[in-house]
Design a protein around this motif. Structure first.
Motif, mmCIF file in Angstrom:
data_model
loop_
_atom_site.group_PDB
_atom_site.id
_atom_site.type_symbol
_atom_site.label_atom_id
_atom_site.label_comp_id
_atom_site.label_asym_id
_atom_site.label_seq_id
_atom_site.Cartn_x
_atom_site.Cartn_y
_atom_site.Cartn_z
ATOM 1 N N ARG A 241 -14.835 3.431 -38.816
ATOM 2 C CA ARG A 241 -14.001 2.901 -39.902
ATOM 3 C C ARG A 241 -13.156 4.002 -40.520
ATOM 4 O O ARG A 241 -11.937 3.838 -40.711
ATOM 5 N N ILE A 242 -13.806 5.125 -40.842
ATOM 6 C CA ILE A 242 -13.106 6.255 -41.461
ATOM 7 C C ILE A 242 -11.986 6.755 -40.553
ATOM 8 O O ILE A 242 -10.861 7.022 -40.996
ATOM 9 N N LYS A 243 -12.296 6.872 -39.273
ATOM 10 C CA LYS A 243 -11.301 7.374 -38.323
ATOM 11 C C LYS A 243 -10.120 6.413 -38.217
ATOM 12 O O LYS A 243 -8.959 6.840 -38.217
ATOM 13 N N GLY A 244 -10.398 5.103 -38.161
ATOM 14 C CA GLY A 244 -9.311 4.122 -38.109
ATOM 15 C C GLY A 244 -8.444 4.172 -39.344
ATOM 16 O O GLY A 244 -7.208 4.144 -39.273
ATOM 17 N N LYS A 245 -9.085 4.248 -40.502
ATOM 18 C CA LYS A 245 -8.352 4.339 -41.759
ATOM 19 C C LYS A 245 -7.455 5.576 -41.774
ATOM 20 O O LYS A 245 -6.286 5.513 -42.152
ATOM 21 N N LEU A 246 -8.016 6.707 -41.336
ATOM 22 C CA LEU A 246 -7.268 7.958 -41.365
ATOM 23 C C LEU A 246 -6.093 7.930 -40.393
ATOM 24 O O LEU A 246 -4.982 8.364 -40.726
ATOM 25 N N ILE A 247 -6.319 7.407 -39.199
ATOM 26 C CA ILE A 247 -5.228 7.309 -38.222
ATOM 27 C C ILE A 247 -4.113 6.430 -38.772
ATOM 28 O O ILE A 247 -2.926 6.746 -38.638
ATOM 29 N N GLY A 248 -4.482 5.324 -39.408
ATOM 30 C CA GLY A 248 -3.470 4.444 -39.995
ATOM 31 C C GLY A 248 -2.664 5.136 -41.074
ATOM 32 O O GLY A 248 -1.484 4.823 -41.277
ATOM 33 N N PHE A 249 -3.289 6.105 -41.741
ATOM 34 C CA PHE A 249 -2.620 6.786 -42.854
ATOM 35 C C PHE A 249 -1.759 7.964 -42.393
ATOM 36 O O PHE A 249 -0.693 8.207 -42.955
ATOM 37 N N VAL A 250 -2.208 8.693 -41.360
ATOM 38 C CA VAL A 250 -1.511 9.936 -41.015
ATOM 39 C C VAL A 250 -0.626 9.831 -39.776
ATOM 40 O O VAL A 250 0.298 10.636 -39.617
ATOM 41 N N ARG A 273 -4.128 -0.787 -38.977
ATOM 42 C CA ARG A 273 -2.875 -1.563 -39.034
ATOM 43 C C ARG A 273 -2.470 -1.861 -40.470
ATOM 44 O O ARG A 273 -1.272 -1.865 -40.793
ATOM 45 N N ALA A 274 -3.446 -2.111 -41.341
ATOM 46 C CA ALA A 274 -3.109 -2.379 -42.748
ATOM 47 C C ALA A 274 -2.386 -1.185 -43.357
ATOM 48 O O ALA A 274 -1.346 -1.336 -44.023
ATOM 49 N N TYR A 275 -2.910 0.012 -43.122
ATOM 50 C CA TYR A 275 -2.254 1.215 -43.657
ATOM 51 C C TYR A 275 -0.887 1.422 -43.008
ATOM 52 O O TYR A 275 0.087 1.796 -43.687
ATOM 53 N N ALA A 276 -0.825 1.221 -41.693
ATOM 54 C CA ALA A 276 0.446 1.452 -40.993
ATOM 55 C C ALA A 276 1.533 0.504 -41.493
ATOM 56 O O ALA A 276 2.671 0.919 -41.754
ATOM 57 N N TRP A 277 1.204 -0.788 -41.642
ATOM 58 C CA TRP A 277 2.188 -1.749 -42.143
ATOM 59 C C TRP A 277 2.575 -1.441 -43.579
ATOM 60 O O TRP A 277 3.745 -1.535 -43.967
ATOM 61 N N HIS A 278 1.594 -1.046 -44.377
ATOM 62 C CA HIS A 278 1.868 -0.749 -45.792
ATOM 63 C C HIS A 278 2.798 0.453 -45.920
ATOM 64 O O HIS A 278 3.768 0.430 -46.692
#
Length: 449
Positions: A241-250, A273-278
């Motif tokens: 989860r942490i890794k997915g969140k971080l990848i979406g952010f950076v 995807r949520a972070y990437a779209w945001h």
């Protein structure tokens, strides 16, 4: 003078860039995860878990380091490169080894003797490296006398080797397999091959070659009872989860969508995807991904936090409030979630909601005084109320954390002028005034040199 310049050159070569020159990434879930995966290792090292702080640095390089006492800095690139939680724990065990051995304090033991040998070639190397020409700097070093540098690098390599062994002891005591440590060193070895780093000479390196480290550690780990213990399933799920969140952010959105394509609905993929779209300015798509995330775990405070954040930052303040209230109810002691709800309440500009925000923000700064944004939100509340001294004190706290000594000094003086003498707030304003004054004096001395 030449000895000092030599030491400066060595520092440019062997020390990581200061974290303040990079971006510090704050995330409630990630910081809780760091604490949980490291607790047994910290205890195994004879340290107190609450005194060891983990800081995520926004930097794509694969790196981690310790500085400033018991602070472990982990680059985002290291987490992206890791495949499982065990690899990350292996790195953390090594960094804790540096803390337990006091290597920050003992740095002078290696630097001191080496710096007594004056090498003018080091000055040229420092200039080249300062301009970003690291390899040119190394070439200059190679052309000059290398006795001092060789002595210093031998000291750091010895520290690293000893710390590898200490990390193995901590992993063993914590019942964690050393497989992750070995796997990660092999990743680094592969990177050394791709970068064409010679594998037959460690003389000009601060660390032993990764192949050497694998050879030195493999026999130690293989005979440890924990060698065949798989990564903890719950921690591994949290790592993903942490890794997915971080990848979406950076990462660039294009890369995020390649790694986590539509139709992949794991928590990691939905996070990414949520972070990437945001970040890309598609609030409806980001909201939809966050809604799927919450549907998969309606009581998960971090899922709720993300959904509330997206709604808030998309201008849907009223819609964000019930979601963030749920997040706080599920995690009442997470200061960043408290701050986010406080921010939403302040953003509503409803005077009735300001009263709800203040205790949340005050609790947040009690739990974590080092978040400038929390102090900013508190300052807004005090200013709207007409409490100028406390608004100034909140601003002084914020500027102090941001390294703005002049702003901290000016606001602390304003706060002190309006606060009752001897009260805790008055004493705090006085403390900030003194610390900021010292910082300004130091800045002035540096300018005169």
């Amino acid at each position: 003078m030449r000895a000092i310049l030599a030491l400066i050159a060595m520092l440019l070569l062997v020390l990581p860039r200061p974290a303040v020159a990079q971006s510090i990434l704050r995330d409630a879930e990630t910081e809780a995860f760091f604490r949980d995966i490291s607790r047994d290792l910290v205890i195994a090292a004879g340290l107190e878990p609450r005194n060891v702080q983990f800081v995520l640095v926004g930097d794509p390089s694969i790196n981690a380091f310790v500085t400033g006492g018991q602070n472990v800095f982990i680059h985002s690139g290291l987490i992206v490169a890791a495949d499982n939680v065990n690899e990350l724990q292996g790195v953390i065990a090594h960094e804790i080894g540096h803390i337990a051995a006091g290597h920050n304090v003992r740095f002078g033991e290696g630097a001191g003797p080496a710096s007594k040998i004056s090498l003018l070639s080091l000055v040229g190397a420092a200039a080249a490296m300062a301009m970003g020409a690291g390899e040119a700097g190394m070439a200059i070093l190679g052309l000059g006398q290398t006795a001092a540098m060789g002595r210093f690098l031998a000291f750091t390599r010895d520290q690293e080797s000893r710390t590898d062994q200490a990390g193995a002891v901590f992993l063993s005591k914590a019942g964690i397999s050393g497989r992750g440590s070995i796997e990660f060193f092999r990743k680094l070895q592969g990177l050394e091959f791709r970068l064409a780093i010679p594998q037959n000479n460690e003389y000009a390196r601060t660390h032993p070659l990764s192949g050497t480290r694998v050879n030195n550690l493999l026999a130690v780990y293989e005979r440890d009872p924990a060698w065949n213990t798989p990564p903890d399933k719950a921690l591994q799920a949290r790592f993903e989860r942490i890794k997915g969140k971080l990848i979406g952010f950076v990462e660039e959105p294009r890369i995020v969508m390649q790694r986590y394509p539509e139709g992949t609905n794991t928590p990691a993929a939905l996070y990414a995807r949520a972070y990437a779209w945001h970040r890309s300015g598609y609030p409806d798509l980001a909201t939809a991904e966050a809604a799927r995330l919450v549907a998969s775990g309606p009581n998960d405070p971090y899922f709720l936090e993300l959904q509330g954040q997206i709604l808030l930052e998309s201008g849907k303040v009223d819609e964000s409030l019930p979601v963030l209230r749920q997040a706080v109810a599920r995690a009442p002691n997470e200061p960043m979630i408290l701050t986010l709800l406080g921010h939403a309440l302040v953003a509503s500009e409803d005077s009735g909601l300001q009263a709800e925000a203040e205790p949340l923000l005050r609790k947040a700064v009690t739990l974590d005084r080092e978040n400038p944004f929390t102090w900013y939100q508190l300052g807004v509340i005090y200013d709207r109320r007409g409490d100028k001294p406390r608004a100034a004190l909140a601003a002084a706290e914020r500027f102090s954390l941001e390294g703005n000594a002049m702003g901290a000094m000016m606001n602390a003086r304003m706060a002190r002028a309006g606060l009752p003498a001897g009260t805790p707030d008055y004493i705090r304003a006085d403390d900030i005034t003194l610390v900021a004054g010292d910082a300004l004096e130091l800045q002035q001395r540096k300018k005169k040199r």
